[in-house]
Write an enzyme that holds these catalytic residues in place. Structure first.
Site, PDB file in Angstrom:
ATOM      1  CD  GLU A 283      -2.750   5.629   6.709  1.00  0.00           C
ATOM      2  OE1 GLU A 283      -2.763   5.696   5.469  1.00  0.00           O
ATOM      3  OE2 GLU A 283      -1.778   5.190   7.362  1.00  0.00           O
TER       4      GLU A 283
ATOM      5  CG  HIS B 224      -5.857   1.919   5.131  1.00  0.00           C
ATOM      6  ND1 HIS B 224      -5.403   2.909   5.973  1.00  0.00           N
ATOM      7  CD2 HIS B 224      -4.842   1.040   4.998  1.00  0.00           C
ATOM      8  CE1 HIS B 224      -4.147   2.639   6.320  1.00  0.00           C
ATOM      9  NE2 HIS B 224      -3.791   1.502   5.743  1.00  0.00           N
TER      10      HIS B 224
ATOM     11  CB  SER C 262       4.941  -1.312  12.204  1.00  0.00           C
ATOM     12  OG  SER C 262       4.398  -0.024  12.416  1.00  0.00           O
TER      13      SER C 262
ATOM     14  N   GLY D 265       1.905   2.381  10.954  1.00  0.00           N
ATOM     15  CA  GLY D 265       2.713   3.599  10.808  1.00  0.00           C
ATOM     16  C   GLY D 265       3.525   3.989  12.025  1.00  0.00           C
TER      17      GLY D 265
ATOM     18  CG  ASN E  41      -1.728   1.225   1.412  1.00  0.00           C
ATOM     19  OD1 ASN E  41      -1.822   2.045   0.489  1.00  0.00           O
ATOM     20  ND2 ASN E  41      -2.330   1.398   2.575  1.00  0.00           N
ATOM     21  CD1 TRP E  42       3.756   1.141  -2.670  1.00  0.00           C
ATOM     22  CD2 TRP E  42       3.761   2.196  -4.653  1.00  0.00           C
ATOM     23  NE1 TRP E  42       4.606   0.468  -3.507  1.00  0.00           N
ATOM     24  CE2 TRP E  42       4.628   1.086  -4.732  1.00  0.00           C
ATOM     25  CE3 TRP E  42       3.601   3.002  -5.781  1.00  0.00           C
ATOM     26  CZ2 TRP E  42       5.332   0.762  -5.890  1.00  0.00           C
ATOM     27  CZ3 TRP E  42       4.307   2.688  -6.938  1.00  0.00           C
ATOM     28  CH2 TRP E  42       5.159   1.579  -6.987  1.00  0.00           C
ATOM     29  CE  LYS E  43      -0.063   3.366   4.649  1.00  0.00           C
ATOM     30  NZ  LYS E  43       0.019   3.480   6.085  1.00  0.00           N
TER      31      LYS E  43
ATOM     32  CD  GLU F 156      -3.410  -2.485   7.401  1.00  0.00           C
ATOM     33  OE1 GLU F 156      -2.270  -2.687   6.987  1.00  0.00           O
ATOM     34  OE2 GLU F 156      -4.016  -1.432   7.190  1.00  0.00           O
TER      35      GLU F 156
ATOM     36  N   GLY G 246       2.819  -1.243   4.341  1.00  0.00           N
ATOM     37  CA  GLY G 246       2.738   0.180   4.017  1.00  0.00           C
ATOM     38  C   GLY G 246       4.100   0.721   3.620  1.00  0.00           C
TER      39      GLY G 246
END
Ligand code: PGA
Length: 259
Positions: free
Chosen positions: A103, A101, A219, A177, A11-13, A171, A240
């Site tokens: 975020e 997700h 992480s 993160g 997941n490159w965000k 997650e 991530g």
């Protein structure tokens, strides 16, 4: 979906900042991913890079590398300025979509919205990566009820046929993160994976649930990926930050091949 191969999703965000850089990272990862026999690799870049990266796959027939989006809108078409539909994502060659997700949930996305998104994504023929995870772990096991609600609400009225194209990514928000890269204890993960299977079995049946892959994210690094995969007894990883490093992500892919 067969659960045999490990599924490793990057997941490159909102990274990297240029398409030139995206192509560079993607081709580096592809070198490793394309020769693996027991791993399915899915790269989820920002929308704007989906088509360009998909084209890099269509020239040769890569059977174990796919492109996915990080979200889609909960309507298929219409006057929704700035949004992207699941049909558009599919039309440029992407096969997967991450939904729910943490975020995005942190910015107001509810289980009800996620449920609508899952429906439009499945209708478009995408495979859904549904993220669930508690914000914190208290000693009274409250987080189990939280995960149960997320699963039940997000999968409301998704049939046992449709759910064959759903992957669950556990997650925990507290592990995503982190600056210290501290991740979950594999024993706790094993317990959670069993719990998720139990809840899914209440909704569907054992045969159906046996084919729903359960992934972990939060992480992850090459240093912890192997023990998480092996001792956590899960079917794959959602990575991530480490998925933006050719070296780290390739190392994680190789660990997955050797589990
Ligand atoms: P992280 O992100 O690996 O950087 O913790 C995981 C994710 O958000 O999917």
């Amino acid at each position: 979906m067969k659960v045999k191969k490990k599924i490793i999703i990057g997941n490159w965000k909102m990274n990297p900042q240029t398409f030139t850089e995206a192509k560079k990272i993607f081709s580096g990862i592809k070198k490793t991913a394309s020769v693996l026999k027991k791993v399915i690799t899915v790269i989820c870049p920002p929308y704007i890079f989906l088509e360009g990266l998909s084209e890099k796959l269509s020239k040769k027939s890569f059977k174990n590398i796919f492109i996915g989006a990080q979200d889609c809108f909960n309507e298929s078409a219409g006057s929704y300025t700035g949004y992207v539909s699941s049909i558009m994502i599919k039309s440029v060659g992407a096969e997967y979509v991450i939904l729910g997700h943490s975020e995005r949930r942190a910015r107001g996305e509810t289980d009800e919205i996620i449920n609508l998104k899952i429906k439009v994504a499945l209708e478009a023929g995408l495979t859904v990566v549904l993220c669930v995870g508690e914000k914190e772990r208290t000693t009274n096991g409250e987080y189990l009820g939280f995960i149960q609600n997320q699963l039940q609400n997000s999968l409301l009225k998704i049939s046992k046929y449709q759910v064959s194209k759903v992957i669950i990514a556990y997650e925990p928000v507290w592990a995503v993160g982190r600056k210290d890269w501290k991740t979950i204890d594999p024993r706790d993960l094993q317990e959670m994976s069993l719990f998720i299977k139990k809840i899914l079995t209440q909704i569907y049946n054992k045969e159906v649930v046996a084919n729903i892959p359960i992934l972990y994210g939060g992480s992850l690094l090459p240093e912890n990926a192997l023990s998480i995969l092996r001792d956590g007894r899960i079917d794959g990883l959602l990575v991530g930050r480490a998925s933006l490093s050719i070296e780290d992500f390739s190392a994680i892919l190789k660990e997955a091949e050797n589990v």
